[in-house]
Write a protein that holds these residues in place. Structure first.
Motif, short mmCIF file in Angstrom:
data_model
loop_
_atom_site.label_atom_id
_atom_site.label_comp_id
_atom_site.label_asym_id
_atom_site.label_seq_id
_atom_site.Cartn_x
_atom_site.Cartn_y
_atom_site.Cartn_z
N UNK A 190 81.37 72.70 67.63
CA UNK A 190 79.90 72.79 67.65
C UNK A 190 79.27 71.48 67.18
N UNK A 191 79.76 70.96 66.07
CA UNK A 191 79.23 69.69 65.55
C UNK A 191 79.39 68.57 66.58
N UNK A 192 80.54 68.50 67.21
CA UNK A 192 80.78 67.47 68.22
C UNK A 192 79.86 67.66 69.44
N UNK A 193 79.66 68.90 69.85
CA UNK A 193 78.76 69.18 70.97
C UNK A 193 77.34 68.70 70.66
N UNK A 194 76.87 68.96 69.46
CA UNK A 194 75.52 68.55 69.06
C UNK A 194 75.40 67.02 69.11
N UNK A 195 76.40 66.34 68.58
CA UNK A 195 76.39 64.86 68.61
C UNK A 195 76.35 64.35 70.04
N UNK A 196 77.20 64.91 70.90
CA UNK A 196 77.23 64.47 72.30
C UNK A 196 75.89 64.74 73.00
N UNK A 218 84.12 69.21 76.92
CA UNK A 218 84.69 69.56 75.63
C UNK A 218 84.62 71.07 75.40
N UNK A 219 83.50 71.66 75.75
CA UNK A 219 83.33 73.10 75.59
C UNK A 219 84.39 73.86 76.38
N UNK A 220 84.55 73.52 77.65
CA UNK A 220 85.49 74.26 78.50
C UNK A 220 86.95 73.96 78.17
N UNK A 221 87.23 72.74 77.72
CA UNK A 221 88.61 72.41 77.35
C UNK A 221 89.08 73.20 76.14
N UNK A 222 88.16 73.61 75.29
CA UNK A 222 88.51 74.30 74.06
C UNK A 222 88.19 75.78 74.06
N UNK A 223 87.71 76.29 75.17
CA UNK A 223 87.27 77.68 75.24
C UNK A 223 88.42 78.65 74.98
N UNK A 224 88.18 79.58 74.07
CA UNK A 224 89.14 80.63 73.75
C UNK A 224 88.46 81.96 74.03
N UNK A 225 88.79 82.56 75.15
CA UNK A 225 88.09 83.78 75.58
C UNK A 225 88.50 85.01 74.78
N UNK A 226 89.45 84.87 73.88
CA UNK A 226 89.83 85.98 73.00
C UNK A 226 89.04 85.97 71.69
N UNK A 227 88.17 84.99 71.54
CA UNK A 227 87.42 84.82 70.30
C UNK A 227 85.92 84.81 70.61
N UNK A 228 85.19 85.79 70.07
CA UNK A 228 83.75 85.91 70.34
C UNK A 228 82.95 84.72 69.81
N UNK A 240 82.20 82.51 72.58
CA UNK A 240 81.09 83.01 73.40
C UNK A 240 79.77 82.56 72.76
N UNK A 241 79.67 82.74 71.46
CA UNK A 241 78.47 82.33 70.75
C UNK A 241 78.26 80.83 70.86
N UNK A 242 79.32 80.08 70.73
CA UNK A 242 79.28 78.62 70.86
C UNK A 242 78.77 78.23 72.25
N UNK A 243 79.32 78.84 73.28
CA UNK A 243 78.92 78.51 74.65
C UNK A 243 77.46 78.89 74.91
N UNK A 244 77.05 80.05 74.45
CA UNK A 244 75.67 80.48 74.67
C UNK A 244 74.69 79.57 73.94
N UNK A 245 75.03 79.19 72.72
CA UNK A 245 74.19 78.26 71.98
C UNK A 245 74.09 76.93 72.73
N UNK A 246 75.21 76.47 73.24
CA UNK A 246 75.24 75.20 73.98
C UNK A 246 74.30 75.24 75.19
#
Length: 122
Positions: free
Chosen positions: A45-51, A63-73, A76-82
């Motif tokens: 999240x911090x890296x996404x904000x900087x970018x 970066x978001x898609x390379x690290x996406x873990x669909x077993x961890x909600x 989902x929150x990270x992606x929606x915030x992005x």
């Protein structure tokens, strides 16, 4: 102008739908804990904000898609915030950084697919 407003509302509705359905929240804002308790998603999240602040939207999305873990909600929150943050940028900022509202919508739909959520907004 009308078309861009329509796309912005559509994106906002997609984000809210996922937030309500999977996170039991009306709004989604990724919140960081105390520094000593950071998880992998917090660092991403911090890296996404900087970018995003640097206008490196495509790099941030990768970066978001390379690290996406669909077993961890939290992802989902990270992606929606992005995507909510992206949607709140002015059209000029998006255009200057080679991104469009349509790409935001496409990215959200990809999140739907990755988390195996039926997409009712085609």
């Amino acid at each position: 102008m009308f078309e861009q407003d329509y796309i912005m509302r559509k994106i906002r509705n997609l984000v809210r739908f996922l937030a309500r359905t999977f996170l039991n929240k009306d709004e989604v804002t990724y919140e960081l804990p105390i520094l000593e308790e950071y998880t992998k998603t917090d660092y991403i999240h911090k890296e996404l904000i900087i970018l995003l602040e640097q206008g490196k939207i495509n790099k941030a999305e990768n970066l978001l898609f390379e690290n996406l873990d669909t077993d961890n909600k939290r992802y989902m929150e990270l992606a929606l915030d992005f995507y909510e943050r992206l949607n709140n940028f002015e059209d000029d900022f998006l255009e200057e950084n080679n991104f469009s509202r349509e790409e935001i919508e496409e990215g959200l739909k990809e999140i739907f697919n990755k988390f195996k959520v039926p997409n009712f907004f085609n």
